[in-house]
Design an enzyme around this catalytic site. Sequence first.
Site, mmCIF file in Angstrom:
data_model
loop_
_atom_site.group_PDB
_atom_site.id
_atom_site.type_symbol
_atom_site.label_atom_id
_atom_site.label_comp_id
_atom_site.label_asym_id
_atom_site.label_seq_id
_atom_site.Cartn_x
_atom_site.Cartn_y
_atom_site.Cartn_z
ATOM 1 N N ASP A 133 19.934 -34.665 -17.688
ATOM 2 C CA ASP A 133 20.401 -33.865 -18.969
ATOM 3 C C ASP A 133 21.737 -34.386 -19.259
ATOM 4 O O ASP A 133 22.276 -35.533 -18.813
ATOM 5 C CB ASP A 133 20.310 -32.448 -18.809
ATOM 6 C CG ASP A 133 20.140 -31.528 -20.293
ATOM 7 O OD1 ASP A 133 21.156 -31.748 -20.943
ATOM 8 O OD2 ASP A 133 19.019 -30.874 -20.374
ATOM 9 N N HIS A 138 21.899 -37.428 -20.835
ATOM 10 C CA HIS A 138 21.802 -37.143 -22.412
ATOM 11 C C HIS A 138 23.331 -37.492 -22.809
ATOM 12 O O HIS A 138 23.733 -36.903 -23.848
ATOM 13 C CB HIS A 138 21.488 -35.952 -22.590
ATOM 14 C CG HIS A 138 20.072 -35.617 -22.270
ATOM 15 N ND1 HIS A 138 19.234 -34.435 -22.852
ATOM 16 C CD2 HIS A 138 18.863 -36.354 -21.922
ATOM 17 C CE1 HIS A 138 18.105 -34.486 -22.158
ATOM 18 N NE2 HIS A 138 17.811 -35.627 -21.498
#
Length: 458
Positions: A283, A306
Site C-alpha cells: 500500500d 502505492h
Amino acid sequence: MSLPRHILQLFFILMISFVSRYFSLPIHDPPYNYYLDETFGYGSYDSQAYPSYLNTIDDGEFKDFINLRTQILSLENVDTSPKIAKIVSVDDLGAKGDGADDTEAFMDAWKEACSNTGTGAILVVPKGKTYRLKPVRFSGPCKAFLTVQIYGTLEASDDQSDYKKDSRHWIVFDNVQNLLVEGGGSINGNGKIWWENSCKIDKSLPCKEAPTALTFYKSKNLVVNNLNIEDAQQMHVSFQKCKNVLASNLVVTSPEHSPNTDGIHVTDTQNIRITSSTIGTGDDCISIVSGSQYVEAEDITCGPGHGISIGSLGKDNSKAYVSGVTVNGAKISGTRNGVRIKTWQGGSGYASNIKFLNIDMFNVTNPIIIDQNYCDQDKPCKEQSSAVQVKNVLYKNIEGTSASEVAVKFDCSKSYPCEGIVLQDVNLRREVEDEAAKAECNNVDDLAQTGVVSPRCP
C-alpha cells in the site's frame, strides 16, 4: 570504539532537549497563494515571516545541534565509571526467545524500566533471538528518559484469537515522552494469515480490521531509528496523536500483494520528520491523514507500493485538515502512484501548503495525481458537491518515467476546484519510449507552469 552507555545516554538527553526546543519554535502556515508568490515574485511573500519546515531545519540552532552531536560522538578519552542509566534486559525478566510466548516478561521489563526514577533507563532486547509476543501495550508516562534497544527480533503471534480484546494493534507505545527506540533489530508482524483472510484478497470474505504492527500513540519527543519493520498484519508503523518525532533509517517491507500494509502512517500528528528510509509494501509507502501538520519526508526510497500519499481525506462526509507537508528527495519505482493527494466526495476541510521536491520516478503509474473523486469501494460512490479543499501545492524538480499514458492528473472537484497549483521543472516521459506522456488537468484554478514542464496541462 564503542562509547560508554553514559555518554550515549547524555547524547540522547541532549537530543531530546533539542527536539523539544526545535519543535516549540513558532511556525505559521504561509498566506494563500504563497507558492505563486514564491515562484514568480508576485505579492509580498516574506520567507522569514512565514518560514517553511525546511527553512526552519536549516537554522543555526539545528547546526549547533549537529556540531554538538559530532563532538559527543568523537569523544575518545572518557571516564567509564559513572552509570547514569539503569539497564533492563528482557532476558533478566524471564524472556526466552525460543518460540514460546514472552509477552509477560516484556511487560515486566517495561514496568521496571518505565518506573526507574534515576536519570534514565535502557530496555534491551538481546541480539540473536526471536521473541514471540501477543498484543502488548507499553504505557507511560515514565519517570525518566527511556531507551529501547531492539537488537533481536520481535515476532507477532499469528493466533488471531489473541487479538480479540484489540483487533487493531500489536505493539503500542502509549503516552510516553522522551523515548528513543533503536537498535537495528527487526519487528515482524507475521502478517500472512491476516492477508489470506482479507476481503481484498478473497472477495467472498467479510472485511475485517487487522492490527497495526507498531503504533506510537499520544506520545511526545520520539526518536525512532535504525529498525526493520516487516510483514505487518496491516499498517507497519503508525504515529497517532504524537508531537515532535524524528524517524530515520527505517527499512519497512512486505510483499507487493499484501493488502492495506501502509509503510509509515501519520495521523493527527504534528512536527514529524521521516528521513533516510526505504519502504516497499502493498500500500502507501507513507500516508499522511487528517490532523497532521508540519510533516517532512526526506531521502525516501519507495517501491513497491502505492507511492507517497496525502489522504485519503473526507471519507463519510468527515472534516479533514492537513497542512505544511514537504516531501524532499525521494526515489519512487514501480508503484501504482507517485505523489498523490486523495480525497472523497462529500468531505470538507483542506489539504494545503504542500511541497513535492526533487523526486525521481522510475516506471511509476500516475506519477503526479490529485484525485478529489477517490472511491475505494466496490459500489460507485455517490456524487456530492462538498469536498476537501486542495490548495497551495508545489511540484518542483520531478523527473523520470511513467508507466501510464497520463503522467500528470489533476481530477479536482467542480464545486471546490484545486487552487494555487505550481508545476516547476517537471519532466516525465513514458516508460515506452515511442509514446508521449499526457497531462489531464480538470477544475484547477491558479495553475502555474514554469521552467521545463512536460507534459504540460493544456
